[in-house]
Motif scaffolding. Sequence first.
Motif, PDB file in Angstrom:
ATOM      1  N   ALA A  10      -1.257  -3.597  20.733  1.00 27.33           N
ATOM      2  CA  ALA A  10      -2.216  -3.939  19.696  1.00 27.33           C
ATOM      3  C   ALA A  10      -2.282  -2.758  18.737  1.00 27.33           C
ATOM      4  CB  ALA A  10      -3.590  -4.216  20.301  1.00 27.33           C
ATOM      5  N   SER A  11      -2.596  -3.040  17.477  1.00 27.27           N
ATOM      6  CA  SER A  11      -2.680  -1.942  16.512  1.00 27.27           C
ATOM      7  C   SER A  11      -3.621  -2.291  15.369  1.00 27.27           C
ATOM      8  CB  SER A  11      -1.293  -1.593  15.951  1.00 27.27           C
ATOM      9  OG  SER A  11      -0.715  -2.715  15.314  1.00 27.27           O
ATOM     10  N   ILE A  12      -4.269  -1.259  14.843  1.00 24.49           N
ATOM     11  CA  ILE A  12      -5.121  -1.377  13.658  1.00 24.49           C
ATOM     12  C   ILE A  12      -4.499  -0.485  12.594  1.00 24.49           C
ATOM     13  CG2 ILE A  12      -7.399  -0.944  12.684  1.00 24.49           C
ATOM     14  CD1 ILE A  12      -8.574  -1.459  15.440  1.00 24.49           C
ATOM     15  N   ASN A  13      -3.886  -1.102  11.602  1.00 21.70           N
ATOM     16  CA  ASN A  13      -3.127  -0.395  10.577  1.00 21.70           C
ATOM     17  C   ASN A  13      -3.799  -0.553   9.216  1.00 21.70           C
ATOM     18  OD1 ASN A  13      -0.806  -0.066  12.535  1.00 21.70           O
ATOM     19  ND2 ASN A  13      -0.857  -2.287  12.351  1.00 21.70           N
ATOM     20  N   PHE A  14      -3.516   0.385   8.314  1.00 20.87           N
ATOM     21  CA  PHE A  14      -4.101   0.285   6.977  1.00 20.87           C
ATOM     22  C   PHE A  14      -3.124   0.820   5.934  1.00 20.87           C
ATOM     23  CE2 PHE A  14      -5.381   4.483   8.531  1.00 20.87           C
ATOM     24  CZ  PHE A  14      -5.069   5.310   7.456  1.00 20.87           C
ATOM     25  N   LYS A  15      -3.372   0.423   4.696  1.00 19.38           N
ATOM     26  CA  LYS A  15      -2.678   1.033   3.563  1.00 19.38           C
ATOM     27  C   LYS A  15      -3.645   1.096   2.404  1.00 19.38           C
ATOM     28  CE  LYS A  15      -0.474  -3.106   1.569  1.00 19.38           C
ATOM     29  NZ  LYS A  15       0.811  -3.721   1.165  1.00 19.38           N
ATOM     30  N   ILE A  16      -3.461   2.119   1.566  1.00 18.84           N
ATOM     31  CA  ILE A  16      -4.324   2.327   0.413  1.00 18.84           C
ATOM     32  C   ILE A  16      -3.485   2.864  -0.741  1.00 18.84           C
ATOM     33  CG2 ILE A  16      -4.972   4.679   1.166  1.00 18.84           C
ATOM     34  CD1 ILE A  16      -7.807   4.065   0.080  1.00 18.84           C
ATOM     35  N   ASP A  17      -3.821   2.435  -1.936  1.00 16.12           N
ATOM     36  CA  ASP A  17      -3.068   2.827  -3.128  1.00 16.12           C
ATOM     37  C   ASP A  17      -3.006   4.350  -3.277  1.00 16.12           C
ATOM     38  OD1 ASP A  17      -2.117   1.950  -6.080  1.00 16.12           O
ATOM     39  OD2 ASP A  17      -3.456   3.677  -6.220  1.00 16.12           O
TER      40      ASP A  17
END
Length: 196
Positions: free
Chosen positions: A39-46
């Motif tokens: 399981a994973s909690i991933n993010f991306k931001i400008d």
Amino acid sequence: MKLVTLKNIAIASAFASITAFSTAASAADYVIDTEGAHASINFKIDHLGVSYVVGRFNEFNGTFTYDAENPSNNKVEVTVNTASVDSNHAERDRHIRSSDFIDASKWSQAHFVSTNYADQGDGKAELTGNLTLFGKTREITIDVEKYGEGQDPWGGYRAGFTGTVALNITDFGIDFNLGSAAQTVYMDLVVEGIRQ
């Protein structure tokens, strides 16, 4: 004639009991498999309007209930260790943990508790719930899709889902100015649970 009627009632009653049991049995509780890193909690931001900074939270735990027969029974609860943020850059991670952003020393956990699961058909749903982050609780809706379920090689049973949601960081009191495009964090969630 009276005996036949009683017999029919008895059969109908037994069938209703079996049906009720089958429906109840379709609901199951799962523990999210973080121990096996499934399981994973991933993010991306400008970043400056030219690319994205990507990262993940390495430490979290949670549970969910999945009921294929009655999706309204589905629910999720997850707790995240905010200090476990990892963007693969130690200096940037220290800054993200600081009071400019997530203030991990003060707010060591983020917590999500679902309040509604709206089935959209074809394994898709909208999962609404309350996210508590940096001392503020806001309602969010996650677009969810069921990936699959079945027996695993170790005698267990698993179910897996993916989810996406866009969070506006100013809604949670983060006002460090990185430009308007950087106010939105795109979350990408992968959840695999082991049935209990």
